[in-house]
Design a protein around this motif. Structure first.
Motif, PDB file in Angstrom:
ATOM      1  N   LYS A 104     -50.388  -6.961 -12.463  1.00 43.46           N
ATOM      2  CA  LYS A 104     -50.194  -6.467 -13.823  1.00 43.46           C
ATOM      3  C   LYS A 104     -48.719  -6.210 -14.121  1.00 43.46           C
ATOM      4  N   LYS A 105     -48.014  -5.616 -13.173  1.00 42.36           N
ATOM      5  CA  LYS A 105     -46.610  -5.259 -13.370  1.00 42.36           C
ATOM      6  C   LYS A 105     -45.690  -6.476 -13.450  1.00 42.36           C
ATOM      7  N   ALA A 106     -46.191  -7.664 -13.070  1.00 42.48           N
ATOM      8  CA  ALA A 106     -45.356  -8.865 -13.055  1.00 42.48           C
ATOM      9  C   ALA A 106     -45.749  -9.882 -14.120  1.00 42.48           C
ATOM     10  N   ARG A 107     -46.650  -9.515 -15.017  1.00 45.50           N
ATOM     11  CA  ARG A 107     -47.100 -10.447 -16.055  1.00 45.50           C
ATOM     12  C   ARG A 107     -46.078 -10.548 -17.183  1.00 45.50           C
ATOM     13  N   GLY A 108     -46.187 -11.628 -17.928  1.00 48.91           N
ATOM     14  CA  GLY A 108     -45.308 -11.824 -19.069  1.00 48.91           C
ATOM     15  C   GLY A 108     -44.015 -12.524 -18.721  1.00 48.91           C
ATOM     16  N   ASN A 109     -43.907 -13.022 -17.494  1.00 42.91           N
ATOM     17  CA  ASN A 109     -42.699 -13.716 -17.041  1.00 42.91           C
ATOM     18  C   ASN A 109     -42.939 -15.193 -16.749  1.00 42.91           C
ATOM     19  N   GLY A 110     -44.116 -15.713 -17.106  1.00 36.16           N
ATOM     20  CA  GLY A 110     -44.418 -17.119 -16.850  1.00 36.16           C
ATOM     21  C   GLY A 110     -44.890 -17.405 -15.437  1.00 36.16           C
ATOM     22  N   LEU A 111     -45.177 -16.352 -14.669  1.00 31.63           N
ATOM     23  CA  LEU A 111     -45.574 -16.557 -13.271  1.00 31.63           C
ATOM     24  C   LEU A 111     -46.929 -17.247 -13.132  1.00 31.63           C
ATOM     25  N   ALA A 112     -47.858 -16.968 -14.040  1.00 31.94           N
ATOM     26  CA  ALA A 112     -49.178 -17.603 -13.949  1.00 31.94           C
ATOM     27  C   ALA A 112     -49.045 -19.118 -14.070  1.00 31.94           C
ATOM     28  N   LYS A 113     -48.200 -19.565 -14.975  1.00 29.58           N
ATOM     29  CA  LYS A 113     -47.994 -21.012 -15.131  1.00 29.58           C
ATOM     30  C   LYS A 113     -47.335 -21.592 -13.885  1.00 29.58           C
ATOM     31  N   LEU A 114     -46.303 -20.927 -13.373  1.00 27.27           N
ATOM     32  CA  LEU A 114     -45.640 -21.406 -12.155  1.00 27.27           C
ATOM     33  C   LEU A 114     -46.614 -21.432 -10.980  1.00 27.27           C
ATOM     34  N   LEU A 115     -47.436 -20.404 -10.864  1.00 25.82           N
ATOM     35  CA  LEU A 115     -48.435 -20.323  -9.800  1.00 25.82           C
ATOM     36  C   LEU A 115     -49.410 -21.494  -9.896  1.00 25.82           C
ATOM     37  N   MET A 116     -49.913 -21.758 -11.094  1.00 24.82           N
ATOM     38  CA  MET A 116     -50.862 -22.859 -11.261  1.00 24.82           C
ATOM     39  C   MET A 116     -50.203 -24.212 -11.000  1.00 24.82           C
ATOM     40  N   LEU A 117     -48.977 -24.393 -11.448  1.00 30.74           N
ATOM     41  CA  LEU A 117     -48.287 -25.661 -11.173  1.00 30.74           C
ATOM     42  C   LEU A 117     -48.110 -25.880  -9.674  1.00 30.74           C
ATOM     43  N   GLU A 118     -47.800 -24.812  -8.957  1.00 34.08           N
ATOM     44  CA  GLU A 118     -47.666 -24.918  -7.500  1.00 34.08           C
ATOM     45  C   GLU A 118     -49.022 -25.206  -6.856  1.00 34.08           C
ATOM     46  N   ALA A 119     -50.080 -24.534  -7.321  1.00 35.86           N
ATOM     47  CA  ALA A 119     -51.423 -24.767  -6.774  1.00 35.86           C
ATOM     48  C   ALA A 119     -51.874 -26.205  -7.043  1.00 35.86           C
ATOM     49  N   ILE A 120     -51.589 -26.717  -8.237  1.00 43.94           N
ATOM     50  CA  ILE A 120     -51.923 -28.107  -8.568  1.00 43.94           C
ATOM     51  C   ILE A 120     -51.173 -29.057  -7.631  1.00 43.94           C
ATOM     52  N   SER A 121     -49.905 -28.779  -7.414  1.00 48.38           N
ATOM     53  CA  SER A 121     -49.090 -29.606  -6.514  1.00 48.38           C
ATOM     54  C   SER A 121     -49.658 -29.620  -5.098  1.00 48.38           C
TER      55      SER A 121
END
Length: 172
Positions: A104-121
């Motif tokens: 929760k404290k780290a949301r709003g910084n685009g991390l979810a998108k980066l995380l998913m792109l890494e998981a897809i990779s």
């Protein structure tokens, strides 16, 4: 006064279960519990034996955070994002990504998108000819669609939260 100031993540790391340190495993499970059980008020069986399967990959994003606790500043390490990549046939016919969580404290910084792109990779690297499938919470369908996922089921209730199955074609 307790405050949290986000600083840049060190890097994504992926591990098989047996390669996770005790602290990393604890931190990952705590993050999953904080997000899926506490925040979403959803009691469910998170430990489903898929974590320990031989080809499961645990994707972690660790960071340093500056905290102010009781007027003392200190730097702490922590897992602020997590996803689990499963081999084909484990949850779906194709490979899959699940347990996607950002603190929760780290949301709003685009991390979810980066995380998913890494998981897809990671999925493409390990299972290049497989479709990637997810069981997305319905309210996040637009987020996953922006990453190229398309629905392949009708919405359904899973543990009191509406989900929809989505997939990403990775074959060329």
């Amino acid at each position: 006064m307790n405050t949290f100031q986000y600083t840049s993540p060190t890097s994504f790391s992926s591990y098989r279960f047996e390669d996770l340190s005790n602290l990393a495993l604890y931190s990952a499970l705590k993050l999953r519990s904080d997000v899926f059980v506490v925040e979403q008020n959803c009691v469910y069986a998170d430990l489903d034996d898929k974590d320990i399967q031989a080809n499961t990959l645990h994707l972690l994003l660790e960071t340093k955070a500056n905290t102010l606790l009781n007027d003392k500043s200190e730097s702490v390490n922590g897992i602020i994002a997590y996803a689990r990549c499963l081999e084909p046939g484990s949850s779906y016919q194709g490979c899959s990504i699940g347990r996607v969580a950002v603190a929760k404290k780290a949301r709003g910084n685009g991390l979810a998108k980066l995380l998913m792109l890494e998981a897809i990779s990671i999925c493409k690297q390990h299972w290049p000819d497989e479709t990637i499938q997810i069981g997305a919470q319905v309210y996040l369908q637009k987020f996953y669609a922006q990453l190229g996922f398309i629905p392949f089921s009708q919405p359904y209730d899973e543990d009191g939260i509406m989900h929809i199955d989505m997939q990403l074609q990775t074959k060329s």
